[in-house]
Design an enzyme around this catalytic site. Sequence first.
Site, PDB file in Angstrom:
ATOM      1  CG  HIS A  44      -2.029  -1.008   1.115  1.00 22.49           C
ATOM      2  ND1 HIS A  44      -3.323  -0.671   0.816  1.00 22.49           N
ATOM      3  CD2 HIS A  44      -2.010  -2.365   1.216  1.00 22.49           C
ATOM      4  CE1 HIS A  44      -4.072  -1.764   0.766  1.00 22.49           C
ATOM      5  NE2 HIS A  44      -3.293  -2.810   1.013  1.00 22.49           N
TER       6      HIS A  44
ATOM      7  CG  ASP B 113       0.103   9.244   0.816  1.00 23.87           C
ATOM      8  OD1 ASP B 113       0.013   8.068   1.193  1.00 23.87           O
ATOM      9  OD2 ASP B 113      -0.528  10.187   1.320  1.00 23.87           O
TER      10      ASP B 113
HETATM   11  P1  ADQ Z   1      -3.081   6.070   4.845  1.00 24.49           P
HETATM   12  O1  ADQ Z   1      -1.687   6.529   5.056  1.00 24.49           O
HETATM   13  O2  ADQ Z   1      -3.882   5.823   6.066  1.00 24.49           O
HETATM   14  O3  ADQ Z   1      -3.141   4.766   3.938  1.00 24.49           O
HETATM   15  P2  ADQ Z   1      -4.956   7.527   2.968  1.00 24.49           P
HETATM   16  O4  ADQ Z   1      -4.899   6.764   1.710  1.00 24.49           O
HETATM   17  O5  ADQ Z   1      -5.039   8.977   2.758  1.00 24.49           O
HETATM   18  O6  ADQ Z   1      -3.740   7.256   3.958  1.00 24.49           O
HETATM   19  O7  ADQ Z   1      -6.258   7.069   3.739  1.00 24.49           O
HETATM   20  C1  ADQ Z   1      -6.692   7.656   4.925  1.00 24.49           C
HETATM   21  C2  ADQ Z   1      -8.147   7.223   5.185  1.00 24.49           C
HETATM   22  O8  ADQ Z   1      -8.480   7.510   6.521  1.00 24.49           O
HETATM   23  C3  ADQ Z   1      -9.122   7.973   4.290  1.00 24.49           C
HETATM   24  O9  ADQ Z   1     -10.133   7.104   3.892  1.00 24.49           O
HETATM   25  C4  ADQ Z   1      -9.660   9.066   5.214  1.00 24.49           C
HETATM   26  O10 ADQ Z   1     -10.970   9.465   4.917  1.00 24.49           O
HETATM   27  C5  ADQ Z   1      -9.580   8.402   6.557  1.00 24.49           C
HETATM   28  N1  ADQ Z   1      -9.321   9.396   7.604  1.00 24.49           N
HETATM   29  C6  ADQ Z   1      -8.217  10.142   7.749  1.00 24.49           C
HETATM   30  N2  ADQ Z   1      -8.349  10.976   8.798  1.00 24.49           N
HETATM   31  C7  ADQ Z   1      -9.552  10.743   9.326  1.00 24.49           C
HETATM   32  C8  ADQ Z   1     -10.282  11.280  10.430  1.00 24.49           C
HETATM   33  N3  ADQ Z   1      -9.814  12.256  11.200  1.00 24.49           N
HETATM   34  N4  ADQ Z   1     -11.480  10.791  10.679  1.00 24.49           N
HETATM   35  C9  ADQ Z   1     -11.982   9.810   9.908  1.00 24.49           C
HETATM   36  N5  ADQ Z   1     -11.362   9.272   8.858  1.00 24.49           N
HETATM   37  C10 ADQ Z   1     -10.163   9.730   8.570  1.00 24.49           C
HETATM   38  C11 ADQ Z   1      -2.200   3.858   3.353  1.00 24.49           C
HETATM   39  C12 ADQ Z   1      -1.172   4.496   2.426  1.00 24.49           C
HETATM   40  C13 ADQ Z   1      -1.864   5.304   1.340  1.00 24.49           C
HETATM   41  C14 ADQ Z   1      -2.847   4.430   0.584  1.00 24.49           C
HETATM   42  C15 ADQ Z   1      -3.746   3.671   1.538  1.00 24.49           C
HETATM   43  C16 ADQ Z   1      -4.581   2.630   0.811  1.00 24.49           C
HETATM   44  O11 ADQ Z   1      -0.268   5.305   3.168  1.00 24.49           O
HETATM   45  O12 ADQ Z   1      -0.924   5.866   0.442  1.00 24.49           O
HETATM   46  O13 ADQ Z   1      -3.648   5.238  -0.256  1.00 24.49           O
HETATM   47  O14 ADQ Z   1      -3.000   2.992   2.526  1.00 24.49           O
HETATM   48  O15 ADQ Z   1      -3.787   1.807   0.023  1.00 24.49           O
END
Ligand code: ADQ
Length: 455
Positions: free
Chosen positions: A154, A362
Amino acid sequence: MSRLIVVSNRVALPAEDPSGGLAIALRAALEERGGVWFGWSGKGVRGGSGALHESGEGGIRYLTMDLEQGDLDEYYDGFSNRTLWPLLHFRLDLVDYDRKTRLGYRRVNEMFADRLAPMLREDDVVWVHDYHLIPLGAMLRQRGVRGRIGFFLHVPMPSADLVMAMPEHRQLFSTLYSYDLIGFQTRGDVDRFESYVRLYGGGRVVGGGEIEAAGRTLRVGAFPISIDTSEIERQAQAALAKQAVRRLRTSLESRLLAIGVDRLDYSKGLPERFHGFERYLLRHPDQKGTLTYLQIAPISRGAVDEYRQLRRQLEQIAGHVNGAHAVPDWTPLRYVNRNVPHATLMGYYRTARVGLVTPLRDGMNLVAKEFVASQDPANPGVLILSLLAGAAQELSDALLVNPHDLDGVADAIATAATMPLDERRARWTAMIEHLRRHDIHAWRRAYLGALEERR
Ligand code: ADQ
């Protein structure tokens, strides 16, 4: 159809509102096809790791394993989050390598394999997720599992020379050769993995997505992860009726909203983003007071030192920005350290004119995709997106920025805040059409289709 077994460090149980990208994506992927989801229970226990818990809902059977605090310290906070996470995000300066945590990581992966192997049937398809579980496939093979096993990373795959700087890199990364298919987020990640295999990994890149190594042939490919686009479009519209969303709208008075939503993590570029926002206030004084920036950043990995330091740093910068620029009836930067229910968040995105997604690295970044899917088609907001997020490969109609270029970020905020409706609509339409075609279900089908082809 064969049984699908998904394995990941964290399992999002039905009662939980998952806040990490991986958990949100895997739940959406499993909901459609059904299967077993196996991983850590999320609890640090005393008296020994290994107890299993089982529950089920819809077509998903959840199997979780407790881990003892000492195991967690080494496997999770230690090797996964203090060694591999920074390495995979190109932050060699933050890598903390320790043989003890490396052994703990191995030990916990062995426990996963010991619990999982006896449960598997010959025609099961096993799909292992992310950097916590790199050696799991090889350990399952050692226990006689001969069926299809795939792995999906990921996070980014860094350049070969960064990987080779980690002690014993080959022992760890060559365990990937036991999988039948290794999926990455972007073509760039695949290219960097192939160059590692050639230069330091002791394997041969055959071409056309095939690699020969350790006496086996395996496939590699890019499978950009996505979101449940139609569900988010629906949720975002429905969320406008929620009290929390209405309160946010009222509180803005008639100002525009810029929003950032990230786990509090150094890969997300938050200090740079706060500075970029201040630069916007300084470079565009005519816009001062017309736009409020809301940053939602729930604390993650609070036990790791770098994360505590980052938290202090952000509090300081936020205090400075507001101290220097606030007036009695307007605070430019609202900084919130909590989780927000996912559906409410979609309503917040829809309220915002500007989405700020500026990670330093990311794998993909699902917030960027969620922001686009949440917009009002009649009056969509503008996404400002880092070139260094995997999502930039697909969302090229966003305003793309380099997060290290603070003036560039500042000017992009000003451009987004004043962009005419026609241009906003044109950019948004191109992106939403892409996301409707390439949603989370298409991702799962593409990956599992490729894995099931393997024999
Ligand atoms: P993450 O580093 O966790 O994922 P991201 O892909 O942006 O990053 O996903 C974050 C998720 O958490 C989103 O669905 C967002 O809506 C939710 N979220 C964040 N803050 C929140 C809050 N305060 N309250 C509720 N929900 C919140 C890892 C990798 C990424 C990759 C994903 C999936 O680092 O690059 O996209 O996995 O493969």
